[in-house]
Design a protein around this motif. Structure first.
Motif, short mmCIF file in Angstrom:
data_model
loop_
_atom_site.label_atom_id
_atom_site.label_comp_id
_atom_site.label_asym_id
_atom_site.label_seq_id
_atom_site.Cartn_x
_atom_site.Cartn_y
_atom_site.Cartn_z
N ASN A 135 -22.64 28.78 -6.41
CA ASN A 135 -23.14 29.96 -7.28
C ASN A 135 -24.94 30.25 -7.83
OD1 ASN A 135 -21.41 31.04 -6.87
ND2 ASN A 135 -20.38 31.16 -9.02
N LYS A 136 -25.44 28.77 -8.25
CA LYS A 136 -26.63 28.47 -9.57
C LYS A 136 -27.79 28.29 -8.02
CE LYS A 136 -29.81 26.07 -12.01
NZ LYS A 136 -29.52 25.36 -13.39
N LYS A 194 -28.01 31.84 -5.70
CA LYS A 194 -28.74 32.73 -6.54
C LYS A 194 -30.37 32.61 -6.08
CE LYS A 194 -28.61 35.59 -11.11
NZ LYS A 194 -29.47 35.04 -11.79
N GLN A 195 -30.21 31.20 -5.92
CA GLN A 195 -31.60 30.82 -5.73
C GLN A 195 -32.65 30.96 -5.11
OE1 GLN A 195 -32.43 26.91 -7.20
NE2 GLN A 195 -32.39 27.04 -9.06
N GLN A 247 -29.42 20.08 -4.32
CA GLN A 247 -29.25 21.00 -3.83
C GLN A 247 -28.78 20.96 -1.96
OE1 GLN A 247 -31.86 24.54 -3.63
NE2 GLN A 247 -31.22 24.98 -6.56
N GLN A 300 -19.96 26.94 -10.33
CA GLN A 300 -20.98 26.78 -11.02
C GLN A 300 -22.05 26.50 -10.23
OE1 GLN A 300 -20.72 25.82 -14.97
NE2 GLN A 300 -22.57 27.36 -15.71
N ASP A 301 -22.53 25.33 -9.76
CA ASP A 301 -23.69 24.86 -9.48
C ASP A 301 -24.06 25.43 -8.16
OD1 ASP A 301 -23.88 22.59 -11.04
OD2 ASP A 301 -22.46 21.48 -10.66
N GLU A 355 -32.26 17.80 -9.66
CA GLU A 355 -31.00 19.21 -9.03
C GLU A 355 -31.65 19.83 -7.14
OE1 GLU A 355 -32.23 24.09 -9.53
OE2 GLU A 355 -32.50 22.88 -11.65
#
Length: 452
Positions: free
Chosen positions: A414-415, A418-419, A376, A411-412, A372
């Motif tokens: 957006n995640k 958010k983080q 990112q 979706q990734d 991840e």
């Protein structure tokens, strides 16, 4: 390292930890399980026998019986005896001599000796502020000379050229003479490795040792060979006056048998351990901290030291000033933070040093990986400079473009955003210098506190 041993020891000690009263029977049962855990970790049998005897003697004595929490006292004994077999305390590298201090590196082929020479040169430069010259006396493997030259350039150590036509003794002597004329602090001599111990190899390295009289003779050994590592170290120690050991590839060793056997078998301290492939992946060997890690108590001191030494202080201060002035934390800053984590060995390397993480179920730990983090970084790198500085402008069409560019989906994205927002809120709480000061304060407090 120690994943399997930590799990087995914790299962064994969990049963006795909550006992209000310890008896010879439940102590014997626990020690039987501890013995099996150590043998499965490939700890040498003589080491296991001595360890169990010492724990048994202390547990059946007054030490546990007089304790208000006998279960905890038992864990304390195991912790202290683990420290004892690994050497009780860290033993520093000896450099107190007329410069240059000469370090001779020995070991079998494939143990990671040449890479370790570069790692040690980097460590000496960054932690001891020593100017270092590296030289290869491996005349049998020309690629080793080239490899060391490349690595020396990477760690910014001076490289002394050598040639397969020369004698190892002459190479080492010439390098030391050159370092003396250049007023260098340390010379690290890499020697030839072999696939196994043989008389020719030992005779050659003995000759080099006698000629250069190193202040440190370090044996580099692959930790993944388990108790064989300890036996090989003993064979070298019988031929050479070793002063210490460097364990390599500990990041790939889930058992830990070598770390628990070498000191007991050779009588020589483990001074460093290699914790990854990069040249920065070299850690001091602290028996007390490692004993805590084995028992699932973490190693917060090493984690804090990693953060202090590997954090880009200039960037940290710059970010602190920026936030102090009320400016917002943006995706450029977030990327810097992710890169800092990557430089410290990744998420799992940091989590392994936190108390309790070792006791998490394997299924939970498997979900925590660096995939991840890299993902990112790829997402942020796929953004325009304007998007990184002003994340609010990232709309649906921009997200689609970023996802395509980074090999992810919306979706990734957006995640990740958010983080990032959660990180943004947290950063507002920090004022100038607080992050580094908080780390230094934590280190001081932990250093004064016993693990029990």
């Amino acid at each position: 390292m120690f994943d399997n041993l930590t799990e087995r020891l914790n299962d064994s000690l969990k049963k006795i930890r909550g006992q209000g009263r310890l008896t010879e029977s439940n102590i014997q049962d626990t020690l039987r399980e501890v013995r099996m855990a150590l043998l499965e970790a490939d700890v040498a049998l003589p080491v296991v026998k001595d360890f169990i005897e010492q724990v048994k003697e202390r547990a059946l004595g007054n030490e546990v019986g007089k304790s208000l929490t006998p279960g905890q006292a038992m864990v304390k004994i195991v912790h202290e005896e683990l420290k004892t077999i690994m050497g009780k305390a860290h033993e520093k590298l000896s450099l107190a001599c007329q410069p240059p201090a000469v370090i001779l590196m020995a070991g079998l082929q494939g143990a990671g000796k040449t890479t370790t020479v570069a790692k040690l040169a980097r460590w000496l430069k960054e932690n001891e502020r020593k100017s270092t010259l590296v030289v290869s006396a491996d005349i049998y493997r020309p690629a080793a000379i080239e490899q060391l030259q490349t690595l020396a350039g990477e760690v910014k150590a001076e490289f002394f050229p050598s040639d397969p036509s020369q004698k190892p003794v002459d190479i080492a002597r010439n390098a030391i003479e050159y370092a003396r004329k250049k007023y260098m602090d340390v010379v690290i001599v890499d020697t030839a490795g072999r696939l196994h111990i043989d008389e020719e190899m030992m005779a050659e390295i003995k000759e080099v040792h006698a000629a250069i009289k190193p202040i440190e003779t370090l044996f580099v050994v692959d930790s993944m060979t388990g108790q064989d590592a300890a036996n090989t170290a003993k064979a070298f120690h019988d031929a050479l006056p070793l002063t210490g050991v460097i364990l390599t590839k500990t990041d790939g060793d889930a058992r830990g048998g070598a770390a628990l056997s070498i000191r007991h078998i050779t009588g020589k301290p483990i001074k460093f351990m290699g914790v990854g492939e990069k040249t920065a992946a070299l850690e001091l060997f602290h028996p007390d901290r490692l004993a805590s890690r084995i028992l699932g108590m973490g190693d917060v001191l090493t984690l804090i030291e990693d953060i202090e030494s590997k954090m880009d202080k200039e960037k940290a201060e710059k970010l602190a000033k920026k936030i102090d002035k009320g400016k917002s934390f943006n995706l450029e800053d977030y990327r810097d933070q992710l890169l800092q984590i990557k430089n410290m060995g990744g998420v799992m390397s940091m989590l392994d040093k936190l108390p309790g993480v070792a006791n998490l179920p394997a299924a939970v730990k498997e979900k925590v990986n660096d995939k991840e983090l890299f993902q990112q970084l790829a997402m942020i790198n796929s953004m325009t400079p304007k998007e990184r500085k002003s994340p609010d402008i990232i709309n649906t069409s921009r997200k689609q473009r970023i996802a395509t560019g980074s090999g992810t989906d919306v979706q990734d994205i957006n995640k990740m955003l958010k983080q990032f927002e959660q990180m943004q809120k947290m950063m507002k709480k920090f004022k100038k210098g607080n992050i580094l000061n908080m780390m230094r304060g934590m280190k001081g407090n932990i250093g004064r506190r016993a693990p029990f």
